[in-house]
Motif scaffolding. Structure first.
Motif, PDB file in Angstrom:
ATOM      1  N   MET A 157       0.813  -1.216   0.000  1.00 26.34           N
ATOM      2  CA  MET A 157       0.000   0.000   0.000  1.00 26.34           C
ATOM      3  C   MET A 157       0.848   1.269   0.000  1.00 26.34           C
ATOM      4  N   GLU A 158       2.157   1.122   0.046  1.00 24.22           N
ATOM      5  CA  GLU A 158       3.025   2.289  -0.151  1.00 24.22           C
ATOM      6  C   GLU A 158       2.987   2.754  -1.609  1.00 24.22           C
ATOM      7  N   SER A 161      -2.922   1.588  -4.246  1.00 25.42           N
ATOM      8  CA  SER A 161      -4.039   2.072  -3.435  1.00 25.42           C
ATOM      9  C   SER A 161      -4.750   0.892  -2.763  1.00 25.42           C
ATOM     10  N   ASP A 213     -10.287   5.022   7.293  1.00 24.24           N
ATOM     11  CA  ASP A 213      -9.902   6.321   6.739  1.00 24.24           C
ATOM     12  C   ASP A 213     -11.106   7.208   6.420  1.00 24.24           C
ATOM     13  N   TRP A 275      -5.127   8.338   1.127  1.00 22.67           N
ATOM     14  CA  TRP A 275      -3.993   7.707   0.443  1.00 22.67           C
ATOM     15  C   TRP A 275      -3.538   8.592  -0.711  1.00 22.67           C
ATOM     16  N   LYS A 279       0.004  10.912  -1.323  1.00 23.47           N
ATOM     17  CA  LYS A 279       0.817  10.807  -2.534  1.00 23.47           C
ATOM     18  C   LYS A 279       0.824  12.108  -3.328  1.00 23.47           C
TER      19      LYS A 279
END
Length: 543
Positions: A157-158, A161, A213, A275, A279
């Motif tokens: 997930m780095e 998504s 989230d 997320w 980014k």
């Protein structure tokens, strides 16, 4: 913009129809994860002694066959089934039974005949005697897949998504699950179970990231707490799948294929705007938030241009954030170190017991397997509701949950004192009672741990604390299948071990100290500085 403002919750609100729909759809991914974990209850039930017999060794001569088959059925003097793992080597064509122990030798059995009414992994791969440990090893590989899949999900997930990772997990879970049902080699079967578990862990880990989230305040805590209830629903539904076709390969296919119907539902699951903001992809975050406020019917309260401008300001103000804290920073505060250590031990105990007690349902007999599994599934749901009640209403939630587990864990060993003269069905019912009470207590405490562990540290350390507790708990969970093998020593021994662990977990839970959950969150909201206007919180009732 002030750095402490939760920009996403401020714009879309803590809860609304959009969040409700998204959370409900994500919850469904817990059902197949329960099926894959608990399927071994029905794919590898313990065969009855009369359903297993040793085949005649190749070295036996033809005139010894009658005596060899006779030894498979019963011992004339003991009048009980003989141990089919070691058969008697008759060295004379005479079919009489030798009265002296010295007149007969034990020979390890190399192959077996099964007369079970349906095919299981035990009968397919000969998992009895020395090979019976492979049943626990297969479950070990599944749990190891959950461990590595969760870690891999956080890493992926780095760059990927959560919503995309969730889809990948679905697709490959179907593939590996179906191939596991078609495997003809048990070692390959274990490997495929491992790979399917990796995909399942990625699927529900990504799903949980999404709904934590997009929700806020007490709604986030509530969503996390009740996530496990859909695991329990999966457990309750599993006997129905086994009833359709009890053969192991059919069960394996029936738990793998329904995820196909989850893929169309996936299109309705949103991605997390946080997320994309992390980014620097503001346009994607704006699209998600615009749709959210549209579904929540709050679009008239804020324009798209204002949303875009505030998100750009948020990204700009957070470009030079401090690096996330390291794991060792959890132990730097002497005021919380005892609670954090106790939380790690409690996580290990409750996660191990939560899964191990369910797998131990096989100890109470194959005839009652379906009913007992359903009962344990319902007891898990009862435990979650008790845990949520403590979270919502009690400042001393940890202490109440800890004392509950100390009592319930001690109760788990009562089965040793049941008289042997009890009717079989009555004894099974009493043994299930001694299993259900600790199961409720464990489910209660686990729901509190999942929901409230993060309260032990400051917000910047919460992710690393949860990651540490989850990984440590899943490492300890690998022991659960082997605790279940203690059944070969005594029927009540595995449950007693789980009960002892629950008591230890209860003591550790009593040592944890946090404030009342919802009051703490309400106070935090009051102290949050606002941006351009008072924070809007939209609830279903208000809408």
């Amino acid at each position: 913009m002030t750095k402490n403002v939760d920009i996403v919750s401020e714009i879309i609100g803590d809860w609304g129809p959009w969040q409700f729909r998204s959370v409900a759809l994500i919850y469904l991914c817990k059902i197949p994860s329960a099926w894959f974990m608990a399927c071994i209850i029905f794919t590898a039930p313990i065969p009855k002694p009369i359903e297993v017999a040793c085949n005649q060794p190749q070295t036996q001569t033809t005139f010894h066959q009658h005596s060899w088959q006779a030894s498979n059925i019963t011992d004339k003097y003991a009048e009980v089934p003989t141990d089919f793992c070691f058969q008697l080597n008759r060295t004379s064509p005479d079919t009489r039974y030798y009265e002296e122990e010295d007149d007969r030798d034990s020979v390890p059995c190399e192959s077996f005949r099964f007369t079970t009414p349906f095919e299981t992994t035990v009968t397919k791969f000969g998992l009895v005697c020395a090979r019976s440990i492979l049943i626990a090893t297969s479950q070990f590989f599944h749990l190891f897949g959950v461990l590595t899949g969760g870690i891999l999900a956080i890493k992926l997930m780095e760059t990927t998504s959560p919503r995309t990772l969730m889809l990948h997990g679905m697709v490959f879970q179907i593939i590996f699950g179906c191939f596991a049902a078609l495997s003809v080699n048990y070692e390959i079967h274990m490997l495929l179970r491992y790979l399917a578990a990796v995909c399942l862990a990625q699927m529900y880990t990504a799903g949980q990231v999404i709904f934590t989230d997009i929700t806020g305040s007490k709604y986030r805590s509530t969503s996390v707490c009740f996530f496990e209830t859909f695991w329990s629903i999966g457990v309750i539904l599993l006997p129905g799948i086994a009833f359709i076709d009890p053969n192991w390969y059919s069960i394996s296919l029936l738990i793998a294929l329904p995820t196909i119907f989850y893929i169309p539902i996936w299109w309705l699951i949103p991605d997390t705007p946080r997320w994309y903001l992390a980014k620097g992809q503001v346009d994607e975050a704006v699209d998600i938030i615009n749709y959210a406020v549209s579904v929540n019917n709050t679009k008239h309260l804020i324009s798209e241009a204002e949303i875009r401008q505030r998100l750009f300001n948020h990204v700009s103000s957070n470009e030079k954030q401090a690096p996330p804290p390291k794991w060792h920073s959890l132990w730097s505060d002497s005021r919380t170190v005892v609670s954090i250590l106790a939380a790690h031990i409690a996580w290990a105990v409750y996660v191990t017991n939560y899964n191990g007690m369910l797998l131990n349902v096989k100890a109470f007999g194959r005839e009652h397997l379906s009913l007992n599994t359903v009962c344990l599934g319902f007891s898990e749901i009862v435990g979650v509701f008790i845990g949520y009640s403590l979270i919502a209403n009690c400042k001393k939630k940890w202490q109440y949950a800890g004392m509950f587990n100390i009592f319930a864990g001690s109760f788990a060993s009562v089965g040793y004192f049941y008289p042997s003269s009890l009717p079989p069905d009555t004894k099974v019912g009493l043994l299930m009672l001694t299993a259900i009470i600790p199961k409720i207590a464990v489910s209660c405490s686990q729901s509190i741990l999942f929901t409230c562990t993060a309260e032990l540290v400051s917000p910047d350390k919460r992710k690393i604390l949860m990651f540490s507790c989850v990984v440590w708990a899943r490492i300890c969970l690998l022991s659960a299948p082997y605790i279940g093998t203690l059944l070969e020593i005594h029927q009540v021994l595995p449950l007693s071990v789980f009960g002892g662990l629950s008591a230890i977990g209860g003591v550790c839970t009593c040592l944890i100290r946090t404030s009342k959950t919802f009051e703490t969150q309400a106070d935090a909201e009051k102290e949050l500085p606002t941006a351009c206007e008072p924070r809007r919180i939209f609830t279903i009732e208000k809408l």
